[in-house]
Design an enzyme around this catalytic site. Structure first.
Site, PDB file in Angstrom:
ATOM      1  N   ALA A  15     -19.067  32.469 -46.157  1.00 58.53           N
ATOM      2  CA  ALA A  15     -18.202  33.608 -46.727  1.00 58.53           C
ATOM      3  C   ALA A  15     -18.050  33.712 -48.344  1.00 58.53           C
ATOM      4  O   ALA A  15     -18.995  32.914 -48.622  1.00 58.53           O
ATOM      5  CB  ALA A  15     -16.688  33.515 -45.945  1.00 58.53           C
ATOM      6  N   SER A 132     -11.684  24.499 -56.856  1.00 60.19           N
ATOM      7  CA  SER A 132     -11.059  25.946 -57.440  1.00 60.19           C
ATOM      8  C   SER A 132     -11.862  26.595 -58.368  1.00 60.19           C
ATOM      9  O   SER A 132     -12.870  25.929 -59.121  1.00 60.19           O
ATOM     10  CB  SER A 132      -9.702  25.338 -58.198  1.00 60.19           C
ATOM     11  N   GLY A 133     -11.556  27.798 -58.463  1.00 60.93           N
ATOM     12  CA  GLY A 133     -12.471  28.560 -59.572  1.00 60.93           C
ATOM     13  C   GLY A 133     -12.774  29.973 -58.682  1.00 60.93           C
ATOM     14  O   GLY A 133     -13.171  30.729 -59.484  1.00 60.93           O
ATOM     15  N   LYS A 188      -5.601  19.069 -55.343  1.00 56.62           N
ATOM     16  CA  LYS A 188      -5.959  20.212 -55.197  1.00 56.62           C
ATOM     17  C   LYS A 188      -4.537  21.338 -54.874  1.00 56.62           C
ATOM     18  O   LYS A 188      -4.309  22.373 -55.577  1.00 56.62           O
ATOM     19  CB  LYS A 188      -7.070  20.812 -54.329  1.00 56.62           C
ATOM     20  N   HIS A 191      -2.470  21.341 -57.932  1.00 60.30           N
ATOM     21  CA  HIS A 191      -3.083  22.308 -58.899  1.00 60.30           C
ATOM     22  C   HIS A 191      -2.790  23.719 -58.321  1.00 60.30           C
ATOM     23  O   HIS A 191      -2.265  24.627 -59.244  1.00 60.30           O
ATOM     24  CB  HIS A 191      -4.435  22.378 -58.653  1.00 60.30           C
ATOM     25  N   ASN A 192      -2.700  24.169 -57.167  1.00 57.78           N
ATOM     26  CA  ASN A 192      -2.411  25.454 -56.856  1.00 57.78           C
ATOM     27  C   ASN A 192      -0.690  25.730 -56.954  1.00 57.78           C
ATOM     28  O   ASN A 192      -0.358  26.562 -57.184  1.00 57.78           O
ATOM     29  CB  ASN A 192      -2.484  25.716 -55.140  1.00 57.78           C
ATOM     30  N   GLU A 195      -0.331  26.529 -60.407  1.00 59.33           N
ATOM     31  CA  GLU A 195      -1.008  27.943 -60.537  1.00 59.33           C
ATOM     32  C   GLU A 195      -0.001  28.869 -60.296  1.00 59.33           C
ATOM     33  O   GLU A 195       0.259  29.937 -60.887  1.00 59.33           O
ATOM     34  CB  GLU A 195      -2.242  28.003 -59.505  1.00 59.33           C
ATOM     35  N   ARG A 453      30.817  12.753 -51.638  1.00 61.54           N
ATOM     36  CA  ARG A 453      30.020  12.105 -50.560  1.00 61.54           C
ATOM     37  C   ARG A 453      30.967  11.052 -49.905  1.00 61.54           C
ATOM     38  O   ARG A 453      30.821  10.864 -48.710  1.00 61.54           O
ATOM     39  CB  ARG A 453      28.672  11.929 -50.771  1.00 61.54           C
TER      40      ARG A 453
HETATM   41  N1  LIG Z   1     -11.160  32.346 -51.831  1.00 61.14           N
HETATM   42  C1  LIG Z   1     -11.049  31.551 -52.782  1.00 61.14           C
HETATM   43  O1  LIG Z   1     -10.644  31.859 -53.852  1.00 61.14           O
HETATM   44  C2  LIG Z   1     -10.979  30.133 -52.418  1.00 61.14           C
HETATM   45  C3  LIG Z   1     -11.147  29.676 -51.309  1.00 61.14           C
HETATM   46  N2  LIG Z   1     -10.815  28.142 -51.067  1.00 61.14           N
HETATM   47  C4  LIG Z   1     -11.154  27.640 -49.710  1.00 61.14           C
HETATM   48  O2  LIG Z   1     -12.571  27.787 -49.289  1.00 61.14           O
HETATM   49  C5  LIG Z   1     -12.597  27.973 -48.041  1.00 61.14           C
HETATM   50  C6  LIG Z   1     -13.558  28.946 -47.908  1.00 61.14           C
HETATM   51  O3  LIG Z   1     -12.972  30.169 -48.278  1.00 61.14           O
HETATM   52  P1  LIG Z   1     -13.524  31.705 -48.358  1.00 61.14           P
HETATM   53  O4  LIG Z   1     -14.901  31.829 -48.497  1.00 61.14           O
HETATM   54  O5  LIG Z   1     -12.641  32.636 -48.833  1.00 61.14           O
HETATM   55  O6  LIG Z   1     -13.617  31.891 -46.497  1.00 61.14           O
HETATM   56  P2  LIG Z   1     -12.299  32.200 -45.549  1.00 61.14           P
HETATM   57  O7  LIG Z   1     -11.115  31.281 -45.585  1.00 61.14           O
HETATM   58  O8  LIG Z   1     -12.044  33.464 -45.145  1.00 61.14           O
HETATM   59  O9  LIG Z   1     -12.930  31.744 -44.183  1.00 61.14           O
HETATM   60  C7  LIG Z   1     -14.124  32.386 -43.572  1.00 61.14           C
HETATM   61  C8  LIG Z   1     -15.258  31.624 -43.110  1.00 61.14           C
HETATM   62  O10 LIG Z   1     -14.843  30.528 -42.258  1.00 61.14           O
HETATM   63  C9  LIG Z   1     -15.730  30.771 -40.919  1.00 61.14           C
HETATM   64  N3  LIG Z   1     -14.889  30.067 -39.941  1.00 61.14           N
HETATM   65  C10 LIG Z   1     -13.759  30.676 -39.439  1.00 61.14           C
HETATM   66  N4  LIG Z   1     -13.278  29.996 -38.256  1.00 61.14           N
HETATM   67  C11 LIG Z   1     -14.481  28.985 -37.780  1.00 61.14           C
HETATM   68  C12 LIG Z   1     -14.610  28.462 -36.705  1.00 61.14           C
HETATM   69  N5  LIG Z   1     -13.867  27.997 -35.577  1.00 61.14           N
HETATM   70  N6  LIG Z   1     -15.850  27.752 -37.008  1.00 61.14           N
HETATM   71  C13 LIG Z   1     -16.857  27.888 -37.842  1.00 61.14           C
HETATM   72  N7  LIG Z   1     -16.570  28.821 -38.762  1.00 61.14           N
HETATM   73  C14 LIG Z   1     -15.673  29.309 -38.893  1.00 61.14           C
HETATM   74  C15 LIG Z   1     -15.930  31.989 -40.896  1.00 61.14           C
HETATM   75  O11 LIG Z   1     -17.184  32.254 -40.131  1.00 61.14           O
HETATM   76  P3  LIG Z   1     -17.637  33.601 -39.589  1.00 61.14           P
HETATM   77  O12 LIG Z   1     -18.324  34.216 -40.569  1.00 61.14           O
HETATM   78  O13 LIG Z   1     -18.198  33.537 -38.263  1.00 61.14           O
HETATM   79  O14 LIG Z   1     -16.141  34.253 -39.275  1.00 61.14           O
HETATM   80  C16 LIG Z   1     -16.576  32.283 -42.156  1.00 61.14           C
HETATM   81  O15 LIG Z   1     -17.673  31.623 -42.890  1.00 61.14           O
HETATM   82  C17 LIG Z   1     -11.235  28.270 -47.307  1.00 61.14           C
HETATM   83  O16 LIG Z   1     -10.844  26.953 -46.724  1.00 61.14           O
HETATM   84  C18 LIG Z   1     -10.227  28.560 -48.547  1.00 61.14           C
HETATM   85  O17 LIG Z   1      -9.006  28.200 -48.484  1.00 61.14           O
HETATM   86  C19 LIG Z   1     -10.840  27.243 -52.011  1.00 61.14           C
HETATM   87  C20 LIG Z   1     -10.453  28.132 -53.361  1.00 61.14           C
HETATM   88  C21 LIG Z   1     -10.585  29.239 -53.702  1.00 61.14           C
HETATM   89  O1  LIG Z   2      -7.328  27.889 -54.215  1.00 60.85           O
HETATM   90  C1  LIG Z   2      -7.158  28.920 -55.067  1.00 60.85           C
HETATM   91  C2  LIG Z   2      -7.467  28.833 -56.441  1.00 60.85           C
HETATM   92  O2  LIG Z   2      -7.192  27.713 -56.985  1.00 60.85           O
HETATM   93  C3  LIG Z   2      -6.985  30.172 -54.147  1.00 60.85           C
HETATM   94  O3  LIG Z   2      -7.352  31.119 -54.935  1.00 60.85           O
HETATM   95  C4  LIG Z   2      -5.650  30.187 -53.778  1.00 60.85           C
HETATM   96  O4  LIG Z   2      -5.674  30.256 -52.317  1.00 60.85           O
HETATM   97  C5  LIG Z   2      -4.866  31.461 -53.936  1.00 60.85           C
HETATM   98  O5  LIG Z   2      -3.687  31.065 -53.422  1.00 60.85           O
HETATM   99  P1  LIG Z   2      -2.791  32.347 -52.930  1.00 60.85           P
HETATM  100  O6  LIG Z   2      -3.270  33.181 -51.797  1.00 60.85           O
HETATM  101  O7  LIG Z   2      -1.473  31.529 -52.081  1.00 60.85           O
HETATM  102  O8  LIG Z   2      -2.126  32.937 -54.185  1.00 60.85           O
END
Ligand SMILES: NC(=O)C1=CN([C@@H]2O[C@H](COP(=O)(O)OP(=O)(O)OC[C@H]3O[C@@H](n4cnc5c(N)ncnc54)[C@H](OP(=O)(O)O)[C@@H]3O)[C@@H](O)[C@H]2O)C=CC1
Ligand SMILES: O=C(CO)[C@H](O)[C@H](O)COP(=O)(O)O
Length: 488
Positions: A15, A132-133, A188, A191-192, A195, A453
């Site tokens: 994703a 993060s980022g 992390k 960090h959040n 944030e 207390r």
């Molecule tokens: N978005 C952000 O800004 C940030 C996100 N993160 C973390 O990074 C991770 C990825 O985030 P993001 O890219 O937004 O994607 P999502 O959190 O939206 O997750 C989607 C991905 O997870 C896969 N998935 C879900 N369930 C399963 C399963 N049971 N088995 C295998 N694959 C599965 C999906 O596969 P499918 O395509 O098949 O559904 C897809 O590739 C998360 O843990 C998130 O918290 C960390 C920092 C920042």
């Molecule tokens: O990990 C992150 C950045 O460091 C994500 O952006 C974070 O999940 C955002 O959190 P929320 O949706 O709770 O505002």
């Protein structure tokens, strides 16, 4: 099935984060990156859109694992929780002793501790890594917070150093081995939490300026842009100016005025506060930021409360006082921000003690200088403070921060007073100031609480003038006896 194991690293979960991290890895010399996603369409799209990356794509776990050189390294970037467990189980079933599984998702560090022990029992390494980022960071350089064994970091560290953001001051990659098992995800999480506090403080500053001076979002964008050239310089201040300047194409109104004022949350801020409560760390500014998001989403309660009485008179800042007021708000923001970081580092210190991690606070400040959402100029000051005194008990007592708050506190107090008088909610500004004053207080009313207390529950108290544990016979003749400590 690939004929030879040709990838030195793989990414599972394509994703937004995984696909960008995979592209980042592929762009570094020497890397060949294997990619796999549960739904093959995502894999095909990524490979089709980025032929330059030279990905080795797989449509099954068997193929994916076979495409990795030994010892294998795979980074999981999937939805945190059940998705992570599902992928770990698939990889563990196929990996061999010495292979490394990295979880780059926003996992709960308690899960990471559990997973690390489980994966280690198979002879594999498990690295819970905070990333993060956002999307842009994953692609061009995130801040990386890996935990796990020092041995796994020997293999992983050199690769991570190539993909991490580089600090503008010295070009150092924003990655360090944070500590064993869940340490990376713990940091992390904090960090959040910071944030959340930073974002809430910025939102409160915006609200005060808007309501007090009547300036438009675009005018306030200019103020934030100016602030971003000084001690408040940070990514969040920078993007605040961008968001405030944005005009909604459909209505022609400032975008901020047409966005529903109900803030979402995925849970890491709440985890920070839940764990702070468990650890007994007063992260009140972070907690208020989490609760402010919750309150904003309480639609029915807000609607029912909208006519409740507020201050008798409307509040505005006289035009000739506007610049001074805005400067007060800037200083209040800086002081409150220092408190947010101070509370966050306090939680890191307590978490490290509780879970047996040797976390270098100065290194954490350094790896947050670029790539991550809370990147800010003043992280250099935090790194310096811990370099000067690695056992610093609280950031606020470090000379730089003490002086910074000394210079800001009169403004901070004025802003909190004005907000209270005007009926403008500033939970993060106000609680940060209360925390600061609580730390400063020579004597707190906690003594009265101890007396209460002891009165209702014989919970005992200690005295200022002699050692021992005491109880007053409240129901008897009210004499004091020395006794055994009650539970807390
Ligand atoms: N978005 C952000 O800004 C940030 C996100 N993160 C973390 O990074 C991770 C990825 O985030 P993001 O890219 O937004 O994607 P999502 O959190 O939206 O997750 C989607 C991905 O997870 C896969 N998935 C879900 N369930 C399963 C399963 N049971 N088995 C295998 N694959 C599965 C999906 O596969 P499918 O395509 O098949 O559904 C897809 O590739 C998360 O843990 C998130 O918290 C960390 C920092 C920042
Ligand atoms: O990990 C992150 C950045 O460091 C994500 O952006 C974070 O999940 C955002 O959190 P929320 O949706 O709770 O505002």
């Amino acid at each position: 099935m690939p004929e030879t194991a040709s990838a030195n690293i793989g990414v599972v979960g394509l994703a937004v984060m995984g696909s960008n991290l995979a592209r980042n890895l592929a762009s570094r010399e020497g890397n060949t990156v294997a990619v796999f996603n549960r739904s093959p369409e995502r894999t095909r799209t990524l490979v089709d859109e980025h032929p330059e990356a030279g990905f080795i794509a797989s449509e099954s776990y068997d193929e994916f694992v076979a495409s990795l050189q030994k010892p294998r390294t795979a980074v999981i970037m999937v939805q945190a929780g059940k998705g992570t467990d599902a992928v770990i189980s698939e990889l563990t079933a196929r990996f061999e002793p010495g292979d490394i599984i990295v979880d780059g998702g926003n996992a709960n560090f308690h899960d990471t501790i559990r997973r690390e022990a489980e994966v280690r029992s198979h002879g594999l390494h498990f690295v819970g890594m905070g990333v993060s980022g956002g999307e842009e960071g994953a692609l061009n350089g995130p801040s990386l917070m890996p935990g796990g064994t020092a041995e796994s970091y020997e293999t992983l560290g050199p690769i991570l150093r190539t993909i991490a953001a580089k600090a503008p001051e010295d070009g150092e990659p924003c990655v360090t081995h944070v500590g064993t098992d869940g340490a990376g995800h713990f940091v992390k999480m904090v960090h959040n939490g910071i944030e959340y506090a930073d974002m809430q403080l910025i939102a409160e500053a915006y609200d005060l300026i808007r309501q007090g001076t009547g300036k438009s979002p675009a005018e306030i964008a200019d103020i934030f842009a100016a602030w971003n050239t000084g001690e408040l310089e940070s990514y969040l201040i920078e993007i605040t100016a961008e968001v405030l300047r944005q005009v909604d194409a459909a209505t022609g109104e400032p975008l901020v005025d047409v966005i529903l004022d109900a803030a979402g949350a995925k849970g890491t801020g709440a985890w920070t506060v839940q764990n702070a409560l468990d650890l007994g760390v007063p992260t009140s500014g972070i907690a208020e930021a989490v609760f402010a998001r919750s309150l904003s989403s309480k639609a029915a309660q807000r609607e029912a409360s909208a006519d409740l009485p507020g201050p008798a008179e409307a509040w505005t800042v006289a035009p000739e006082d506007a610049d001074a007021f805005i400067e007060d708000v800037r200083r209040a923001l800086y002081a409150s921000k220092i408190i947010a970081y101070s509370q966050g580092f306090d939680e890191i210190i307590s978490g490290a003690e509780q879970f047996g991690w040797n976390i270098d606070k100065g290194e954490i400040a350094k790896i947050w200088r670029a790539g991550c959402i809370i990147r800010a100029r003043f992280l250099n000051r935090i790194a310096e403070a811990y370099a000067d005194d690695p056992s610093l008990v609280a950031l606020v007592v470090a000379p730089y921060f003490r002086d910074a708050i000394a210079g800001a506190q009169e403004s901070w107090r004025r802003v909190v007073q004005i907000a209270a008088g005007a009926g403008i909610p500033t939970p993060a500004f106000s609680s940060s100031l209360a925390y600061y004053d609580g730390l400063r207080a020579k004597r707190l009313p906690a003594a009265l609480i101890q007396g209460q207390r002891d009165f209702f529950g014989a919970h005992t108290y200690r005295r200022i003038d002699k050692d021992g544990v005491f109880h007053t016979l409240w129901s008897g003749d009210r004499t004091e006896i020395e006794t055994e400590p009650s539970w807390h």
